[in-house]
Design a protein around this motif. Structure first.
Motif, mmCIF file in Angstrom:
data_model
loop_
_atom_site.group_PDB
_atom_site.id
_atom_site.type_symbol
_atom_site.label_atom_id
_atom_site.label_comp_id
_atom_site.label_asym_id
_atom_site.label_seq_id
_atom_site.Cartn_x
_atom_site.Cartn_y
_atom_site.Cartn_z
ATOM 1 N N ILE A 74 -13.583 1.239 -0.221
ATOM 2 C CA ILE A 74 -14.209 1.333 -1.535
ATOM 3 C C ILE A 74 -13.368 0.514 -2.501
ATOM 4 C CG2 ILE A 74 -14.867 2.883 -3.411
ATOM 5 C CD1 ILE A 74 -15.140 5.087 -1.278
ATOM 6 N N ILE A 75 -14.028 -0.347 -3.267
ATOM 7 C CA ILE A 75 -13.320 -1.251 -4.171
ATOM 8 C C ILE A 75 -13.730 -0.953 -5.606
ATOM 9 C CG2 ILE A 75 -12.969 -3.660 -4.820
ATOM 10 C CD1 ILE A 75 -13.506 -4.371 -1.866
ATOM 11 N N TYR A 99 -7.138 8.294 -6.721
ATOM 12 C CA TYR A 99 -6.250 8.611 -5.588
ATOM 13 C C TYR A 99 -6.915 9.615 -4.647
ATOM 14 C CZ TYR A 99 -2.262 10.058 -2.836
ATOM 15 O OH TYR A 99 -1.425 10.342 -1.783
ATOM 16 N N ARG A 100 -7.630 10.572 -5.227
ATOM 17 C CA ARG A 100 -8.304 11.576 -4.397
ATOM 18 C C ARG A 100 -9.379 10.930 -3.524
ATOM 19 N NH1 ARG A 100 -10.816 16.541 -7.534
ATOM 20 N NH2 ARG A 100 -8.673 16.548 -8.342
ATOM 21 N N VAL A 101 -10.104 9.946 -4.077
ATOM 22 C CA VAL A 101 -11.108 9.221 -3.289
ATOM 23 C C VAL A 101 -10.437 8.509 -2.111
ATOM 24 C CG1 VAL A 101 -12.794 7.334 -3.321
ATOM 25 C CG2 VAL A 101 -12.678 8.929 -5.245
ATOM 26 N N SER A 102 -9.212 8.001 -2.335
ATOM 27 C CA SER A 102 -8.508 7.256 -1.287
ATOM 28 C C SER A 102 -8.069 8.133 -0.123
ATOM 29 C CB SER A 102 -7.287 6.532 -1.869
ATOM 30 O OG SER A 102 -6.248 7.439 -2.156
ATOM 31 N N ASN A 103 -8.112 9.445 -0.301
ATOM 32 C CA ASN A 103 -7.779 10.342 0.817
ATOM 33 C C ASN A 103 -8.856 10.325 1.894
ATOM 34 O OD1 ASN A 103 -5.344 11.241 -0.254
ATOM 35 N ND2 ASN A 103 -6.346 12.807 -1.500
ATOM 36 N N GLY A 104 -10.102 9.970 1.505
ATOM 37 C CA GLY A 104 -11.197 9.929 2.475
ATOM 38 C C GLY A 104 -11.568 8.531 2.908
ATOM 39 N N SER A 105 -11.271 7.530 2.088
ATOM 40 C CA SER A 105 -11.578 6.134 2.396
ATOM 41 C C SER A 105 -10.472 5.251 1.827
ATOM 42 C CB SER A 105 -12.917 5.711 1.773
ATOM 43 O OG SER A 105 -13.986 6.478 2.279
ATOM 44 N N GLN A 106 -10.286 4.108 2.460
ATOM 45 C CA GLN A 106 -9.369 3.127 1.882
ATOM 46 C C GLN A 106 -9.925 2.685 0.529
ATOM 47 O OE1 GLN A 106 -9.700 -0.932 3.271
ATOM 48 N NE2 GLN A 106 -7.479 -1.079 3.495
ATOM 49 N N VAL A 107 -9.043 2.639 -0.497
ATOM 50 C CA VAL A 107 -9.473 2.215 -1.826
ATOM 51 C C VAL A 107 -8.621 1.028 -2.272
ATOM 52 C CG1 VAL A 107 -9.568 2.832 -4.273
ATOM 53 C CG2 VAL A 107 -10.342 4.463 -2.559
ATOM 54 N N LEU A 108 -9.317 -0.036 -2.713
ATOM 55 C CA LEU A 108 -8.668 -1.181 -3.334
ATOM 56 C C LEU A 108 -9.083 -1.165 -4.798
ATOM 57 C CD1 LEU A 108 -9.531 -3.935 -0.678
ATOM 58 C CD2 LEU A 108 -7.648 -2.289 -0.639
ATOM 59 N N CYS A 109 -8.105 -1.296 -5.704
ATOM 60 C CA CYS A 109 -8.425 -1.114 -7.116
ATOM 61 C C CYS A 109 -7.716 -2.162 -7.973
ATOM 62 C CB CYS A 109 -8.012 0.295 -7.557
ATOM 63 S SG CYS A 109 -8.358 0.654 -9.283
ATOM 64 N N ILE A 110 -8.504 -2.933 -8.721
ATOM 65 C CA ILE A 110 -7.951 -3.802 -9.753
ATOM 66 C C ILE A 110 -7.831 -2.978 -11.029
ATOM 67 C CG2 ILE A 110 -8.381 -5.785 -11.229
ATOM 68 C CD1 ILE A 110 -9.735 -7.151 -8.944
ATOM 69 N N THR A 111 -6.653 -2.942 -11.617
ATOM 70 C CA THR A 111 -6.470 -2.063 -12.767
ATOM 71 C C THR A 111 -5.547 -2.691 -13.801
ATOM 72 O OG1 THR A 111 -5.825 0.160 -13.478
ATOM 73 C CG2 THR A 111 -4.529 -0.845 -11.705
ATOM 74 N N HIS A 112 -5.752 -2.282 -15.051
ATOM 75 C CA HIS A 112 -4.830 -2.623 -16.122
ATOM 76 C C HIS A 112 -4.151 -1.364 -16.650
ATOM 77 C CE1 HIS A 112 -6.026 -6.810 -16.351
ATOM 78 N NE2 HIS A 112 -7.298 -6.447 -16.322
ATOM 79 N N LEU A 113 -4.403 -0.229 -16.015
ATOM 80 C CA LEU A 113 -3.819 1.035 -16.448
ATOM 81 C C LEU A 113 -2.536 1.321 -15.681
ATOM 82 C CD1 LEU A 113 -6.872 3.479 -16.760
ATOM 83 C CD2 LEU A 113 -5.566 2.432 -18.606
ATOM 84 N N PRO A 114 -1.433 1.536 -16.344
ATOM 85 C CA PRO A 114 -0.184 1.872 -15.646
ATOM 86 C C PRO A 114 -0.281 3.196 -14.891
ATOM 87 C CG PRO A 114 0.059 2.120 -18.036
ATOM 88 C CD PRO A 114 -1.238 1.421 -17.804
ATOM 89 N N ILE A 127 -3.957 -11.778 3.318
ATOM 90 C CA ILE A 127 -3.485 -10.504 2.766
ATOM 91 C C ILE A 127 -3.684 -9.395 3.793
ATOM 92 C CG2 ILE A 127 -3.603 -8.930 0.806
ATOM 93 C CD1 ILE A 127 -5.262 -11.074 -0.656
ATOM 94 N N SER A 128 -2.650 -8.607 4.010
ATOM 95 C CA SER A 128 -2.750 -7.414 4.862
ATOM 96 C C SER A 128 -2.902 -6.201 3.960
ATOM 97 C CB SER A 128 -1.505 -7.263 5.734
ATOM 98 O OG SER A 128 -1.391 -8.342 6.635
ATOM 99 N N PHE A 129 -3.830 -5.311 4.324
ATOM 100 C CA PHE A 129 -4.065 -4.099 3.547
ATOM 101 C C PHE A 129 -3.706 -2.868 4.377
ATOM 102 C CE2 PHE A 129 -7.000 -7.211 1.686
ATOM 103 C CZ PHE A 129 -6.680 -7.095 0.342
ATOM 104 N N GLU A 130 -3.314 -1.812 3.685
ATOM 105 C CA GLU A 130 -2.952 -0.555 4.346
ATOM 106 C C GLU A 130 -3.957 0.526 3.985
ATOM 107 O OE1 GLU A 130 -0.548 -0.482 6.477
ATOM 108 O OE2 GLU A 130 0.223 -2.486 6.026
ATOM 109 N N LYS A 131 -3.836 1.681 4.616
ATOM 110 C CA LYS A 131 -4.681 2.826 4.277
ATOM 111 C C LYS A 131 -4.280 3.373 2.909
ATOM 112 C CE LYS A 131 -5.623 4.375 9.018
ATOM 113 N NZ LYS A 131 -5.511 5.483 9.985
ATOM 114 N N GLY A 132 -5.103 4.282 2.401
ATOM 115 C CA GLY A 132 -4.787 4.904 1.122
ATOM 116 C C GLY A 132 -5.205 4.046 -0.052
ATOM 117 N N LEU A 133 -4.460 4.175 -1.166
ATOM 118 C CA LEU A 133 -4.793 3.484 -2.408
ATOM 119 C C LEU A 133 -3.929 2.237 -2.571
ATOM 120 C CD1 LEU A 133 -6.114 3.197 -5.190
ATOM 121 C CD2 LEU A 133 -4.434 4.836 -6.089
ATOM 122 N N THR A 134 -4.586 1.087 -2.663
ATOM 123 C CA THR A 134 -3.919 -0.190 -2.925
ATOM 124 C C THR A 134 -4.378 -0.690 -4.286
ATOM 125 O OG1 THR A 134 -3.775 -0.780 -0.588
ATOM 126 C CG2 THR A 134 -3.616 -2.568 -2.182
#
Length: 566
Positions: free
Chosen positions: A463-464, A485-500, A18-25
């Motif tokens: 940050i995961i 999303y705001r946290v992802s502006n300072g660090s890469q964020v990976l997030c498992i979510t069930h919220l649309p 898996i390749s990851f990018e900056k920001g919120l994934t």
């Protein structure tokens, strides 16, 4: 940031890159598809606890590898890697961990074999994982002082450095006084032991480098016959009729007779002449060495006996004569201190009293700075909680400082403060420790509010969030999405979510799916395009049956998310 993750034979994952990018994934997909397994893999890669149960059924080992890119030149992970002797080139750190069926782990950082403990030390600077039930750092009150100091930045760092310098002096003096204040019986035993050791070393009358010189002499005596025979043969080869020097002398005489004929012959004659006289001089030296040789079996016995004596002392006091002599000087000083204990205790106590005054000033200065920072932090957290619709929640940084009279245990390497975060989620309810206050959706929001602040000061690259949005909906869900999303502006964020709402805010949307092939379950990861995002967010809204209305709602969510981002 985590740029690339490779997983092989891990749980239901056969092979995945898996390749990851900056920001919120965000990572979405059906329950059981393998979203949390991917997070588990990252957790183990950063030094988390693992077992053979993670290995895919029927395989002998699982392989995990992650590439991290570090852009900041002053990132603390560089300092940690330098301390551990790990080379970091081009801002790239590669973590690798292999799990075997025997339960053992093989860990590497940039190709260097390391222990799990070292992998964890480095991993803590790269990955910070927060799960629904595992907000370990924020929930553990032992970390609260560290988090406050990280929030304080340079203000705390400078004050702490000044305090620590004096604390080291204080701690060293206190240990000396404690050692000298031991009971009489222990001190008498120590005195006898040191005196015995000093007498043993002194009676040996050691000389610097004596062991090296004796070892060299032993080799000479042991090889006496060989040396004598070789010197004798060398001398006889040079001296005597029809020997080396005789023939060189003949050559010299013949060349001298023709040296005047031309300049080249003259040069040859001079070279041979010089060689003759040098050889003659060397032959005299060989003869002198030969005549000076004298075999003394008693001397060999003495050398061996002396070396045995020195080796006996080495086993007890040092690896060389120099180390033994240094140890001797050290215990001689300690003996003097014990014999004149009262005088030394008085002197040390005066020094301690003087240092203690400075230490109290520095410690109090640290406390003042921390309390000011705590007030600012409290205001910021209240602001964050208000944005998450928890405006009735009260947060406080409590300082638990030991009384000034308790000087024996009060001072530590971090000062005199014990800090703990307290919270009250309902008006009229008393403040309680953070780990005993909230649960479910409240806990998720509290953690997110704090992470929004602390992530800016910790330097964590990735940050995961693993389903930290569980138990919320509606406007709270939207607020959580915006906060993540705001946290992802300072660090890469990976997030498992069930919220649309969270999925709509993503810069990159990865869909995790599973399929059954050849009777085995396999996990796959697919980056979603815009139309695919609409379909997946529609599924998250409506459930199993995606309708046109749910798709329209998904489009609206994406448009709102884009507006919020701008």
């Amino acid at each position: 940031m985590l740029a690339e993750l490779s997983i092989k034979n891990f749980a239901i994952i056969e092979s995945l890159s898996i390749s990851f990018e900056k920001g919120l994934t965000v990572l979405t997909g059906e329950t059981g598809a393998g979203k949390s397994i991917i997070i588990d893999a990252i957790h183990l890669l950063a030094g988390g606890r693992g077992s053979a149960e993670f290995i895919r059924y029927g395989e002998k080992r699982a392989e995990l590898e992650g590439l991290f890119l570090i852009d900041e030149l002053d990132h603390p992970v560089y300092t940690k890697c330098e301390e551990l002797g790990i080379d970091v080139n081009d801002g790239m750190i590669i973590l690798r961990r292999d799990l075997t069926t025997s339960g053992k782990s093989i860990c590497r950082i940039n190709g260097k074999l390391v222990t799990i403990a070292i992998l964890r030390e480095v991993g803590q600077y790269l990955v910070d994982i927060h799960g629904q039930h595992d907000n370990q750092e924020l929930m553990n009150d032992e970390n609260h002082l560290k988090l406050l100091d990280q929030y304080g930045g340079q203000k705390i760092t400078k004050a702490l450095e000044g305090y620590l310098e004096i604390y080291k002096q204080y701690d060293a003096l206190r240990k000396k006084i404690t050692q000298l204040s031991e009971n009489e019986q222990e001190m008498a035993h120590r005195l006898d032991l040191l005196q015995f050791q000093l007498d043993e070393i002194t009676n040996a009358n050691l000389q610097p480098k004596e062991d090296e010189l004796l070892q060299e002499e032993k080799i000479q005596i042991s090889n006496f016959e060989k040396i004598y025979e070789s010197l004798n043969n060398s001398y006889n080869s040079l001296h005597g009729e029809h020997r080396g020097l005789d023939w060189v002398g003949h050559a010299m005489s013949n060349l001298e007779e023709i040296a005047s004929i031309n300049s080249n012959l003259k040069e040859l004659s001079e070279v041979v002449s010089n060689a003759y006289y040098q050889l003659e001089d060397l032959s005299y030296q060989v003869r002198n060495e030969l005549e000076s040789l004298e075999f003394d079996p008693e001397r060999l016995n003495y050398v061996e006996s002396r070396l045995n004596e020195i080796n006996h002392l080495k086993r007890k006091y040092g690896q060389s004569v120099e180390e033994i002599l240094i140890y001797s000087a050290k215990i001689e000083e300690e003996l003097d201190t014990i014999k004149n204990r009262d005088n030394h205790l008085s002197k040390l106590q005066k020094e301690l009293d003087s240092v203690l005054k400075d230490l109290v000033l520095e410690a109090n200065n640290l406390t003042i700075i921390r309390k000011k920072l705590a007030n600012v932090l409290t205001e910021e957290i209240h602001k964050e909680l208000k944005e998450l619709y928890m405006d009735k929640t009260t947060f406080e940084v409590k300082f638990i400082t030991k009384p000034l009279s308790d000087t024996e245990q009060k001072f530590t390497s971090t000062g005199i403060d014990n800090v703990e975060f307290y919270l009250s989620t309902n008006p009229g309810e008393p403040l309680k420790p953070l780990n005993k206050t909230a649960s479910g959706g409240e806990l998720s929001r509290i953690m997110l509010a704090m992470k929004s602040i602390f992530s800016q000061h910790q330097g964590i690259t990735s940050i995961i969030f693993d389903e930290v949005d569980t138990g919320v909906s509606g406007r709270v869900a939207q607020a959580i999405a915006e906060k993540i999303y705001r946290v992802s502006n300072g660090s890469q964020v990976l997030c498992i979510t069930h919220l649309p709402q969270v999925a709509a805010m993503a810069d990159t949307h990865l869909y995790i799916a599973k399929e059954i092939k050849d009777g085995r379950t396999k996990t796959s990861v697919k980056p979603l395009e815009e139309t695919e995002k609409i379909k997946e967010i529609g599924r998250m809204i409506a459930g199993a049956q995606v309708t046109e209305l749910s798709k329209e709602h998904a489009k609206e969510l994406l448009e709102l998310a884009n507006t919020s981002k701008r």
